[in-house]
Motif scaffolding. Sequence first.
Motif, PDB file in Angstrom:
ATOM      1  N   UNK A 193      -6.635  50.370  39.596  1.00 51.64           N
ATOM      2  CA  UNK A 193      -7.469  50.715  40.756  1.00 51.64           C
ATOM      3  C   UNK A 193      -8.089  49.464  41.376  1.00 51.64           C
ATOM      4  N   UNK A 194      -8.569  48.538  40.516  1.00 52.90           N
ATOM      5  CA  UNK A 194      -9.186  47.309  41.016  1.00 52.90           C
ATOM      6  C   UNK A 194      -8.166  46.449  41.764  1.00 52.90           C
ATOM      7  N   UNK A 195      -6.938  46.373  41.237  1.00 58.21           N
ATOM      8  CA  UNK A 195      -5.889  45.584  41.898  1.00 58.21           C
ATOM      9  C   UNK A 195      -5.531  46.190  43.251  1.00 58.21           C
ATOM     10  N   UNK A 196      -5.387  47.511  43.289  1.00 59.57           N
ATOM     11  CA  UNK A 196      -5.043  48.168  44.552  1.00 59.57           C
ATOM     12  C   UNK A 196      -6.159  48.016  45.580  1.00 59.57           C
ATOM     13  N   UNK A 197      -7.404  48.087  45.130  1.00 54.72           N
ATOM     14  CA  UNK A 197      -8.536  47.873  46.050  1.00 54.72           C
ATOM     15  C   UNK A 197      -8.548  46.434  46.565  1.00 54.72           C
ATOM     16  N   UNK A 198      -8.207  45.492  45.671  1.00 55.33           N
ATOM     17  CA  UNK A 198      -8.188  44.085  46.081  1.00 55.33           C
ATOM     18  C   UNK A 198      -7.127  43.830  47.134  1.00 55.33           C
ATOM     19  N   UNK A 199      -6.016  44.587  47.082  1.00 60.41           N
ATOM     20  CA  UNK A 199      -4.957  44.439  48.085  1.00 60.41           C
ATOM     21  C   UNK A 199      -5.494  44.731  49.480  1.00 60.41           C
ATOM     22  N   UNK A 200      -6.469  45.632  49.558  1.00 58.14           N
ATOM     23  CA  UNK A 200      -7.086  45.942  50.857  1.00 58.14           C
ATOM     24  C   UNK A 200      -8.247  45.000  51.154  1.00 58.14           C
ATOM     25  N   UNK A 201      -9.131  44.840  50.186  1.00 58.89           N
ATOM     26  CA  UNK A 201     -10.384  44.125  50.424  1.00 58.89           C
ATOM     27  C   UNK A 201     -10.161  42.653  50.747  1.00 58.89           C
ATOM     28  N   UNK A 202      -9.313  41.964  49.984  1.00 61.77           N
ATOM     29  CA  UNK A 202      -9.136  40.525  50.180  1.00 61.77           C
ATOM     30  C   UNK A 202      -8.539  40.197  51.560  1.00 61.77           C
ATOM     31  N   UNK A 203      -7.460  40.877  52.002  1.00 58.65           N
ATOM     32  CA  UNK A 203      -6.962  40.605  53.365  1.00 58.65           C
ATOM     33  C   UNK A 203      -7.984  40.939  54.451  1.00 58.65           C
ATOM     34  N   UNK A 204      -8.746  42.050  54.247  1.00 58.50           N
ATOM     35  CA  UNK A 204      -9.747  42.430  55.254  1.00 58.50           C
ATOM     36  C   UNK A 204     -10.816  41.346  55.372  1.00 58.50           C
ATOM     37  N   UNK A 205     -11.270  40.825  54.235  1.00 54.18           N
ATOM     38  CA  UNK A 205     -12.265  39.744  54.275  1.00 54.18           C
ATOM     39  C   UNK A 205     -11.687  38.513  54.965  1.00 54.18           C
ATOM     40  N   UNK A 206     -10.422  38.191  54.650  1.00 54.31           N
ATOM     41  CA  UNK A 206      -9.780  37.037  55.282  1.00 54.31           C
ATOM     42  C   UNK A 206      -9.642  37.215  56.785  1.00 54.31           C
ATOM     43  N   UNK A 207      -9.220  38.404  57.214  1.00 50.80           N
ATOM     44  CA  UNK A 207      -9.086  38.679  58.656  1.00 50.80           C
ATOM     45  C   UNK A 207     -10.444  38.646  59.332  1.00 50.80           C
ATOM     46  N   UNK A 208     -11.477  39.151  58.669  1.00 49.21           N
ATOM     47  CA  UNK A 208     -12.827  39.138  59.236  1.00 49.21           C
ATOM     48  C   UNK A 208     -13.290  37.703  59.502  1.00 49.21           C
ATOM     49  N   UNK A 209     -13.067  36.829  58.515  1.00 48.13           N
ATOM     50  CA  UNK A 209     -13.454  35.427  58.691  1.00 48.13           C
ATOM     51  C   UNK A 209     -12.661  34.789  59.822  1.00 48.13           C
ATOM     52  N   UNK A 210     -11.363  35.074  59.882  1.00 47.21           N
ATOM     53  CA  UNK A 210     -10.518  34.506  60.939  1.00 47.21           C
ATOM     54  C   UNK A 210     -10.974  34.954  62.326  1.00 47.21           C
ATOM     55  N   UNK A 211     -11.256  36.261  62.463  1.00 51.06           N
ATOM     56  CA  UNK A 211     -11.662  36.793  63.779  1.00 51.06           C
ATOM     57  C   UNK A 211     -12.981  36.185  64.228  1.00 51.06           C
TER      58      UNK A 211
END
Length: 304
Positions: free
Chosen positions: A32-50
Amino acid sequence: MVLLSGCDKSQFIVLDPKGPVAQQQLELIIISAVLCAIIILPVIGIFIYITVRYRDKPDNKAPYQPEWDDSRLLEVVWWGIPIIIVAVLGFFTAKTTLALTKPPVKDVKPIVVQVTSMDWKWMFTYPDKKIATVNYAEIPAGVPVQFILTSDAPMNSFWIPQLGGQEYTMPGMSMGLWLQADKTGNYFGSGANFTGKGFAHMQFKVKAVTQADFDKWADQVKKNSPALTTAGYKDLSKPGLSKELSFSSYPSGLFETIVNKNGGKYYDHMNHMGDSMNMSGMNMSGMNMSGMDMSGMDMKSQNK
């Protein structure tokens, strides 16, 4: 997270499994933690980029598109990925849940321990040994234990974190929970549902010992402890705290009586002993029909 990685994991008992049930549940937590990280980490990265790429500054060269309102590619991405992740998580959750409805191992004869939650104490009765304990339980290591749970007070939740997840205890119901300790040792148990002023003290100890030591302990309780009478149980069930107690015997059918008096109908559930119902053939051979209320069933339709 970096700082916590240096801590002794034994301090976090949920992450320190000591039995096959808890081990499977830990693996599910990791998935569950790995699957959540698949969403959370890219979202955080995209947020910083935007926030960096499109912030308002004089030299910002980002194109201005006031009429833009749709992107099929982006919609496929932000809907497709969560759907896939939920499907994968659902598969592993269903697989693990179904596996945990059966004994952890099949080649060892299980034992049954009946558990009754009260305000604010836990009572354990052993149908095979005809003994009872309060606020502590002793089990043989390496042996599947079928805990059958009910409540003679408000609903609570039975939890031994190092052996497995929690299961609710409810008045008028008998719930089944398979657990097993791989190694000898003492394990922390607790009520995980708020039930009033004594809730914080509603804890118990589970001691896993060798089969020989378990049999010896049961014999000692049988010889050296007082009997639990009906009047004694009535006093015990009153709201209040209690120390660890042992009883050489208890009134016959006590657990069943507790279930029935709270509006339920006790019977020997198949899944309590790991049997499965053949729905196509309706194999009823494992059921104790004497305890079931059949008065409300239309048997005529069954014979057509």
